[in-house]
Design a protein around this motif. Structure first.
Motif: not given
Length: 294
Positions: A215-216, A178-179, A52-53, A248-256
């Motif tokens: 942190s992602r 799953d990241w 995840g890091f 956030r825009p990244s949230c739509s692709s956040c697999s975790p």
């Protein structure tokens, strides 16, 4: 005597975990952010599949001319605005390899913005923690990928032989989120995930002079989705960013948080976990005996 906390084995987004409304910025307690995560280095002795890091590709947590001074300057600015933090959580990479760990902890403590300082390690390089380290911090968390009673027992004795002031706890996960499997959530799905996101509560992150909702986002170098510290004029700016109703825009692709099947914990491409754990236990046992603890 050091306080030994019970192992935490429930994955962050395990189906058994009750989803609660995210409250990353709090106004009805003595602090405003429960936990603020700060990475001090990017080096790690493991190459976990699904890390995840983002090891070994984790971006540096400060700018090219930064270093810990950049973190400290950010914290000083935030304190000047009246922000209080329940706990600053210091991580890596593997933080045990950070060559100026004790100096950096002292600098962060001197800001006096947080009630507690916590360090998180995989426990496989105990040489990185001496008596001074343990006296400087409030809690030490072992992300226990070895997952044996013997490994944890030696760690308990090792810490007790060096300090009686630090709380020691273990995170022994049965599975990880799953990241990296690609996902694309709908707007409504991303909003639902955002509203109940575990990481928003416990993973607010400071990197490269910015606050991030998790942190992602920071580890994927989405700096444009962070809140630049120097631009913050008041606590309302922080509250508006962290408590925003808009993901956030990244949230739509956040697999975790997309409800994917959980994955194997700390799987290594080279199988070196056993070797590292044996070396770690050998060092701790020698230290314990040298201290006359046994």
């Amino acid at each position: 005597m050091s306080n030994i906390l019970q192992p935490n084995s429930l994955g962050n987004n395990n189906p058994q975990r009750v989803k609660k409304a995210a409250r990353p910025f709090i106004t009805d307690t003595s602090f405003h952010i429960k936990e603020l995560e700060i990475s001090l280095n990017t080096k790690c002795n493991l190459r976990c599949v699904n890390c995840g890091f983002n090891i070994p590709n984790q971006p540096h947590p400060t700018s090219a001319t930064g270093g810990n001074d950049e973190h400290v300057e950010s914290l000083v600015h935030l304190k000047g605005l009246g922000l209080r933090i329940g706990k600053v959580v210091l991580v890596g990479g593997e933080i045990a390899f950070h060559p100026t760990l004790n100096t950096d902890i002292k600098q962060i403590k001197a800001v006096s913005i947080a009630d507690q300082i916590e360090v998180v390690t995989n426990g496989l390089y105990p040489q990185g923690f001496d008596r001074e380290t343990l006296e400087l911090i409030d809690s030490l968390v072992i992300s226990d990928y070895v997952r044996t009673e013997n490994f944890e027992s030696i760690w308990k004795r090792y810490v007790a032989s060096l300090s009686d002031n630090v709380d020691l706890s273990f995170r022994r996960k049965d599975s990880w989120d799953d990241w990296f499997t690609p996902v694309q959530m709908t707007t409504s799905e991303a909003k639902q995930a955002w509203d109940t996101c575990f990481y928003r509560n416990y993973d607010v992150t400071l990197e490269r002079g910015r606050l991030f909702s998790c942190s992602r986002i920071a580890k994927n170098l989405k700096d444009e989705e962070g809140l630049e510290i120097k631009s913050i004029q008041c606590l309302n700016d922080i509250e508006g960013y962290l408590n925003s109703a808009i993901p956030r825009p990244s949230c739509s692709s956040c697999s975790p948080v997309a409800g994917l099947p959980l994955v194997e914990v700390a799987r290594q491409p080279d199988g070196k976990l056993i070797v590292l754990s044996e070396n770690a236990k050998r060092h701790m046992q020698q230290t314990i005996q040298g201290a006359g603890y046994e």
